[in-house]
Scaffold this motif. Structure first.
Motif, PDB file in Angstrom:
ATOM      1  N   VAL A  19     -35.655  -0.952  10.856  1.00  0.00           N
ATOM      2  CA  VAL A  19     -34.890  -1.518  12.256  1.00  0.00           C
ATOM      3  C   VAL A  19     -34.141  -2.669  11.637  1.00  0.00           C
ATOM      4  O   VAL A  19     -32.977  -2.923  12.129  1.00  0.00           O
ATOM      5  CB  VAL A  19     -35.865  -1.673  12.971  1.00  0.00           C
ATOM      6  CG1 VAL A  19     -35.431  -2.722  14.097  1.00  0.00           C
ATOM      7  CG2 VAL A  19     -36.547  -0.642  13.624  1.00  0.00           C
ATOM      8  N   ALA A  20     -34.696  -3.651  10.673  1.00  0.00           N
ATOM      9  CA  ALA A  20     -34.081  -4.959  10.641  1.00  0.00           C
ATOM     10  C   ALA A  20     -32.844  -4.514   9.713  1.00  0.00           C
ATOM     11  O   ALA A  20     -31.757  -5.208   9.920  1.00  0.00           O
ATOM     12  CB  ALA A  20     -34.928  -6.046   9.873  1.00  0.00           C
ATOM     13  N   ILE A  21     -32.950  -3.745   8.738  1.00  0.00           N
ATOM     14  CA  ILE A  21     -31.540  -3.411   8.065  1.00  0.00           C
ATOM     15  C   ILE A  21     -30.470  -2.636   8.770  1.00  0.00           C
ATOM     16  O   ILE A  21     -29.506  -2.920   8.653  1.00  0.00           O
ATOM     17  CB  ILE A  21     -32.180  -2.255   6.859  1.00  0.00           C
ATOM     18  CG1 ILE A  21     -32.885  -2.986   5.874  1.00  0.00           C
ATOM     19  CG2 ILE A  21     -30.900  -1.794   6.267  1.00  0.00           C
ATOM     20  CD1 ILE A  21     -33.355  -2.077   4.684  1.00  0.00           C
ATOM     21  N   GLY A  22     -31.024  -1.772   9.607  1.00  0.00           N
ATOM     22  CA  GLY A  22     -29.935  -1.104  10.695  1.00  0.00           C
ATOM     23  C   GLY A  22     -29.187  -2.300  11.435  1.00  0.00           C
ATOM     24  O   GLY A  22     -28.144  -2.492  11.611  1.00  0.00           O
ATOM     25  N   ILE A  23     -30.034  -3.344  12.305  1.00  0.00           N
ATOM     26  CA  ILE A  23     -29.538  -4.424  12.970  1.00  0.00           C
ATOM     27  C   ILE A  23     -28.557  -5.055  11.972  1.00  0.00           C
ATOM     28  O   ILE A  23     -27.450  -5.670  12.501  1.00  0.00           O
ATOM     29  CB  ILE A  23     -30.686  -5.206  13.595  1.00  0.00           C
ATOM     30  CG1 ILE A  23     -31.280  -4.597  14.539  1.00  0.00           C
ATOM     31  CG2 ILE A  23     -29.969  -6.613  14.098  1.00  0.00           C
ATOM     32  CD1 ILE A  23     -32.553  -4.881  15.014  1.00  0.00           C
ATOM     33  N   GLY A  25     -27.072  -4.499   9.259  1.00  0.00           N
ATOM     34  CA  GLY A  25     -26.021  -3.723   8.586  1.00  0.00           C
ATOM     35  C   GLY A  25     -24.782  -3.436   9.723  1.00  0.00           C
ATOM     36  O   GLY A  25     -23.656  -3.689   9.296  1.00  0.00           O
ATOM     37  N   PHE A  26     -25.013  -3.300  11.012  1.00  0.00           N
ATOM     38  CA  PHE A  26     -24.184  -2.974  12.047  1.00  0.00           C
ATOM     39  C   PHE A  26     -23.945  -4.363  12.589  1.00  0.00           C
ATOM     40  O   PHE A  26     -22.336  -4.361  13.047  1.00  0.00           O
ATOM     41  CB  PHE A  26     -24.997  -2.066  12.914  1.00  0.00           C
ATOM     42  CG  PHE A  26     -24.630  -0.826  12.852  1.00  0.00           C
ATOM     43  CD1 PHE A  26     -23.574   0.088  12.914  1.00  0.00           C
ATOM     44  CD2 PHE A  26     -25.798  -0.197  12.561  1.00  0.00           C
ATOM     45  CE1 PHE A  26     -23.712   1.280  12.746  1.00  0.00           C
ATOM     46  CE2 PHE A  26     -25.950   1.083  12.338  1.00  0.00           C
ATOM     47  CZ  PHE A  26     -24.899   1.882  12.234  1.00  0.00           C
ATOM     48  N   SER A  27     -24.394  -5.530  12.355  1.00  0.00           N
ATOM     49  CA  SER A  27     -24.017  -6.814  13.179  1.00  0.00           C
ATOM     50  C   SER A  27     -23.115  -7.321  11.960  1.00  0.00           C
ATOM     51  O   SER A  27     -22.070  -7.945  12.186  1.00  0.00           O
ATOM     52  CB  SER A  27     -25.201  -7.523  13.380  1.00  0.00           C
ATOM     53  OG  SER A  27     -26.004  -6.955  14.377  1.00  0.00           O
ATOM     54  N   TRP A  28     -23.502  -7.518  10.980  1.00  0.00           N
ATOM     55  CA  TRP A  28     -22.870  -8.418   9.861  1.00  0.00           C
ATOM     56  C   TRP A  28     -22.548  -7.700   8.708  1.00  0.00           C
ATOM     57  O   TRP A  28     -21.729  -8.179   7.979  1.00  0.00           O
ATOM     58  CB  TRP A  28     -23.925  -9.670   9.238  1.00  0.00           C
ATOM     59  CG  TRP A  28     -24.251 -10.344  10.524  1.00  0.00           C
ATOM     60  CD1 TRP A  28     -23.475 -11.346  11.300  1.00  0.00           C
ATOM     61  CD2 TRP A  28     -25.547 -10.565  10.944  1.00  0.00           C
ATOM     62  NE1 TRP A  28     -24.040 -11.938  12.253  1.00  0.00           N
ATOM     63  CE2 TRP A  28     -25.444 -11.745  12.181  1.00  0.00           C
ATOM     64  CE3 TRP A  28     -26.811 -10.376  10.659  1.00  0.00           C
ATOM     65  CZ2 TRP A  28     -26.408 -12.197  12.670  1.00  0.00           C
ATOM     66  CZ3 TRP A  28     -27.996 -10.909  11.320  1.00  0.00           C
ATOM     67  CH2 TRP A  28     -27.782 -11.679  12.418  1.00  0.00           C
ATOM     68  N   GLY A  29     -23.022  -6.389   8.293  1.00  0.00           N
ATOM     69  CA  GLY A  29     -22.742  -5.861   7.212  1.00  0.00           C
ATOM     70  C   GLY A  29     -21.496  -4.991   7.179  1.00  0.00           C
ATOM     71  O   GLY A  29     -21.088  -4.407   6.351  1.00  0.00           O
ATOM     72  N   GLY A  30     -20.729  -5.203   8.197  1.00  0.00           N
ATOM     73  CA  GLY A  30     -19.566  -3.935   8.434  1.00  0.00           C
ATOM     74  C   GLY A  30     -19.647  -2.700   8.845  1.00  0.00           C
ATOM     75  O   GLY A  30     -18.667  -2.232   8.643  1.00  0.00           O
ATOM     76  N   TRP A  31     -20.976  -2.330   8.808  1.00  0.00           N
ATOM     77  CA  TRP A  31     -21.222  -0.823   9.067  1.00  0.00           C
ATOM     78  C   TRP A  31     -20.489  -0.362  10.595  1.00  0.00           C
ATOM     79  O   TRP A  31     -20.449  -1.380  11.542  1.00  0.00           O
ATOM     80  CB  TRP A  31     -22.608  -0.529   9.128  1.00  0.00           C
ATOM     81  CG  TRP A  31     -23.280  -0.872   8.130  1.00  0.00           C
ATOM     82  CD1 TRP A  31     -23.087  -1.167   6.787  1.00  0.00           C
ATOM     83  CD2 TRP A  31     -24.840  -0.490   7.628  1.00  0.00           C
ATOM     84  NE1 TRP A  31     -24.036  -1.424   5.739  1.00  0.00           N
ATOM     85  CE2 TRP A  31     -25.211  -0.786   6.486  1.00  0.00           C
ATOM     86  CE3 TRP A  31     -25.801  -0.309   8.391  1.00  0.00           C
ATOM     87  CZ2 TRP A  31     -26.445  -0.972   6.025  1.00  0.00           C
ATOM     88  CZ3 TRP A  31     -27.050  -0.238   8.224  1.00  0.00           C
ATOM     89  CH2 TRP A  31     -27.381  -0.757   6.865  1.00  0.00           C
ATOM     90  N   MET A  32     -20.120   0.576  10.569  1.00  0.00           N
ATOM     91  CA  MET A  32     -19.548   1.225  12.196  1.00  0.00           C
ATOM     92  C   MET A  32     -19.729   2.709  12.437  1.00  0.00           C
ATOM     93  O   MET A  32     -20.119   3.543  10.918  1.00  0.00           O
ATOM     94  CB  MET A  32     -18.256   0.924  12.241  1.00  0.00           C
ATOM     95  CG  MET A  32     -17.285   1.475  11.263  1.00  0.00           C
ATOM     96  SD  MET A  32     -15.394   1.074  11.697  1.00  0.00           S
ATOM     97  CE  MET A  32     -15.572  -0.706  11.893  1.00  0.00           C
TER      98      MET A  32
END
Length: 117
Positions: A19-23, A25-32
């Motif tokens: 869950v933390a990696i997902g949050i 990644g989508f918040s600061w990692g540039g995932w979309m």
């Protein structure tokens, strides 16, 4: 299912970590998501096409035999109606198209010398 007590912290850690990696990644990692990427690509391509067509709009305005009257109409229009005046002048209508493009009219308006005759 009976899970050993020593395995439960590992399972909970894996769930919380995922869950933390997902949050992160989508918040600061540039995932979309794919739909967000498609939307972004569509906006970028539309912007590029409009930028490429502005010189055509400016050339149409420069070669218009009724340029001075149309420029006077654009100048007299209120600020928020000037885009519509450019569209009515026909300068934002590209060859092969039946209607004027609002975004092109706005971009063309920003490059037109409104104060000069």
């Amino acid at each position: 299912m009976n899970t050993p007590e020593w395995l439960k912290p590992g399972i909970y850690g894996a769930i919380v970590g995922a869950v933390a990696i997902g949050i992160v990644g989508f918040s600061w990692g540039g995932w979309m998501t794919g739909s967000s990427a498609d939307e972004m690509a569509s906006e970028m391509s539309h912007s590029s096409v409009i930028s490429a067509l502005v010189p055509v709009c400016l050339e149409k305005s420069a070669n218009d035999s009724d340029r001075f009257a149309k420029m006077a109409t654009i100048r007299e229009a209120s600020t928020y109606k000037r885009r519509d005046a450019v569209m009515d002048a026909g300068w934002a209508t590209m060859p092969g198209s039946e209607s004027a493009d609002r975004d092109l009219a706005q971009a063309c308006l920003s490059d037109l010398k409104i104060d000069a005759s």
